[in-house]
Scaffold this active site. Structure first.
Site, PDB file in Angstrom:
ATOM      1  N   ASP A  15     104.702 -33.952  12.051  1.00  0.00           N
ATOM      2  CA  ASP A  15     105.467 -33.959  13.538  1.00  0.00           C
ATOM      3  C   ASP A  15     106.584 -33.249  13.779  1.00  0.00           C
ATOM      4  OD1 ASP A  15     105.866 -35.723  15.642  1.00  0.00           O
ATOM      5  OD2 ASP A  15     107.179 -36.939  14.522  1.00  0.00           O
ATOM      6  N   ASP A  34     109.784 -34.399  15.823  1.00  0.00           N
ATOM      7  CA  ASP A  34     111.050 -35.238  15.963  1.00  0.00           C
ATOM      8  C   ASP A  34     111.056 -35.987  14.655  1.00  0.00           C
ATOM      9  OD1 ASP A  34     111.966 -34.378  18.656  1.00  0.00           O
ATOM     10  OD2 ASP A  34     110.224 -35.302  19.375  1.00  0.00           O
ATOM     11  N   ASP A  83     107.443 -39.438  11.093  1.00  0.00           N
ATOM     12  CA  ASP A  83     108.785 -40.687  10.813  1.00  0.00           C
ATOM     13  C   ASP A  83     107.897 -41.822  11.457  1.00  0.00           C
ATOM     14  OD1 ASP A  83     108.989 -39.297  13.474  1.00  0.00           O
ATOM     15  OD2 ASP A  83     110.380 -41.020  13.702  1.00  0.00           O
TER      16      ASP A  83
END
Length: 606
Positions: free
Chosen positions: A159, A161, A444
């Site tokens: 990912d 961010d 996250d």
């Protein structure tokens, strides 16, 4: 804990538990922590009593006693009984743990006995925490929920961010301020809300929000609300009121807890780092209406705050701030470069799947990795619309040109150097052939990034949990180590002494329970005064921890933790004992789980 420290702690525990003042029976090694080391009573003349029985030995100036000498069963051993055969039976009958014992020693009142056990346990806890026991946890450690051999991983996915790019806390305040202003200007909320500045570290990731009641709260892995962590606005809700609001219990039924992806009609779980400003704004808005005695609908408030925070992202404000000042907002970019360079240099295939737009990702990656950052990746997919990307096959892939404009051509392959938008995992698997445990994907967000990949597709998953770095620092403090160790010992002492039912003993036990609650508050406040650790309630794992263990094979504070491990390294999860298992001695030292009850003292249960 280092081997040297483990060894010294092991020797100390062995020495404490292997002395045998009472020659009534052989010593059996018992565990110490959680109150499972019993203690005797030493009078002023150095005489040792075991539950009121004089064992006729002098333990020395230290008053050390052992598990064998302290077990109630030791005074009724066969050897002891043979010594009293033929004697006139004028002994008093003692009842301990539901069993009767005979002794001609002076009877010690229960209150004195309990406090003696308490004081001896406290002394043992103090003596058995060796110097330097703190600072044992390395914040750069990768933790394993499942066994993972990196030698079998050929493809690494990411990912963007809070995975490839970590952001400074200054971003939270800007998201909060902008969303707050949207509430006032676009949703016509009272201007008084603008007087509330952002409150750093008020909320914590993984909390639930009761949409209909307007409560921010922490739930454990068994769906129980942790009392003391329920907030209406900026003020805690008393435990009695919480019980009243939830029908006389602090348990939240399964159908009321948020659904699989953390969303539901009654509750929402906030699982990503971006959600912290949203939780704070919810608390602030609720607090304004409550403090000004203004009637409002909590459901409407939740929707409006959610939409206001969403506008910050949809309108591109967050992207604009970061792109204008990447040095201010993006942290540790050199570590991201080092990870990607190491993986690519070792022949690993890399791919990126993110919900963020290409221009934003390109700006950040150029800052962290360099203008040729795409050379590291075999596939780059932006605006993927996760989690839908992973669980449906509606949207086809679209290709972007070098200017970021959409192309109309059909996608028959995913080529290196190209940028793709939208798409779905089913086409991704078909076009790449990347399947199963040879793929390791990092993200996250436990729901949007990891859940479907692990449960539906068998990929390996790695959770990025930035909070680990801060929480590790707390765990490494001397205050935490001492408080938690004594808390566990006191809990074990309560567990074993609760059979004393006389009024004086009940008062002592109530004092211990009160101290236990105070110790719990201390440990909670060390992490976050409002909600404590994101990983634990008082003693249970949190709902967040449960999801973390379920949806991630590995978890770590940042991607840079990979730099500490060889790419053929195997991660082994700890074998922590189940509640019904008696751990081996070295298992107890290595895992810190040292709860092995004295079976003979617990015989009354059977």
């Amino acid at each position: 804990m280092s081997c040297k420290k483990l060894s010294s702690l092991g020797r100390a525990l062995w020495q404490k538990s292997s002395k045998t003042p009472c020659p009534s029976r052989a010593v059996k090694m018992q565990a110490f922590a959680c109150g499972s080391v019993a203690s005797g009573i030493v009078d002023g003349q150095g005489k040792c009593y075991v539950n009121g029985a004089n064992c006729g030995s002098n333990p020395g100036a230290t008053g050390s006693v052992t598990s064998a000498s302290l077990s109630p069963s030791s005074s009724s051993s066969p050897a002891h009984r043979r010594q009293v055969v033929g004697k006139k039976r004028s002994e008093e009958s003692l009842s301990v743990s539901g069993r009767s014992y005979s002794s001609n020693a002076p009877k010690i009142d229960p209150k004195t006995y309990l406090w003696a056990r308490y004081n001896e346990m406290k002394r043992l806890v103090h003596d058995l925490i060796p110097p330097g026991v703190c600072n044992l946890l390395n914040p750069s450690t990768i933790y394993a929920n499942n066994e993972v051999n990196l030698a079998e991983v050929d493809i690494y996915g990411f990912d963007y961010d809070y995975t490839l790019a970590l952001y400074s806390s200054a971003l939270d305040a800007m998201i909060y301020n902008t969303a707050r202003d949207f509430l006032v200007e676009h949703y016509k909320y009272p201007h008084g809300i603008k007087k509330y500045d952002y409150i750093p570290n008020f909320a914590a990731r993984g909390l639930h929000y009761d949409i209909q009641k307007g409560l921010l709260l922490k739930i454990d892995a068994f769906h129980y609300i942790q009392l003391g962590t329920v907030y209406r606005g900026l003020k805690p809700v008393p435990d009695e009121e919480v019980l009243h609001l939830y029908g006389g219990t602090h348990h939240v039924p399964l159908h009321q807890v948020s659904g699989f992806y953390g969303k539901g009609p009654k509750m929402k779980q906030f699982m990503d780092v971006f959600s912290i400003p949203e939780m704070t704004l919810l608390a602030v808005a609720n607090d304004f209406f409550i403090s000004h005695d203004i009637e409002y609908d909590p459901v409407h408030l939740y929707k409006d705050v959610s939409d206001a925070v969403g506008m910050v992202h949809i309108k591109g404000y967050m992207y604009k701030w970061i792109m204008q000042d990447v040095e201010k907002f993006i942290l540790r970019g050199d570590e991201t470069y080092a990870v990607l360079h190491r993986l690519a240099s070792n022949g690993k295939k890399l791919f990126l799947i993110t919900n963020s737009p290409f221009s934003f990702v390109d700006k950040g990656m150029r800052y962290m990795v360099g203008k040729d950052w795409r050379d590291f990746f075999d596939v780059v997919i932006v605006q993927a619309d996760k989690p839908h990307f992973f669980n449906d096959c509606v949207k086809p892939f679209r290709r972007l040109d070098s200017n970021g404009d959409l192309q109309w051509d059909k996608i028959n392959s995913l080529d290196k150097g190209q940028i793709y938008k939208q798409g779905n995992l089913f086409d991704f698997l078909h076009l790449t052939g990347w399947r199963g445990s040879k793929v390791l994907y990092f993200g996250d967000h436990l729901y949007s990034d990891l859940a479907d990949l692990m449960l539906r597709h068998g990929w390996r998953t790695g959770a990025i949990v930035p909070e680990l770095e801060v929480e590790t620092k707390v765990v490494n403090t001397e205050q935490y180590a001492q408080t938690l160790t004594w808390l566990q010992a006191l809990t074990g002492l309560l567990e074993r002494m609760q059979m004393h039912r006389d009024p004086e003993s009940r008062k002592v036990l109530q004092d211990w329970l009160k101290e236990r609650e105070e110790l719990r508050a201390v440990t909670k406040n060390l992490f976050n005064p409002q909600f404590g650790s994101i990983f634990r309630t008082c003693h249970n794992p949190t709902y967040f921890s449960r999801r973390l263990c379920r949806f991630s094979d590995l978890y770590m504070a940042s991607l840079s933790c990979l730099l500490n491990y060889d790419l053929s390294y195997t991660f082994y999860p700890r074998r922590t004992p189940l509640q019904h298992e008696a751990p081996l001695w070295m298992d107890q030292l290595c895992t810190g789980c040292m709860k092995t009850p004295f079976l003979e003292e617990m015989a009354h249960i059977r």
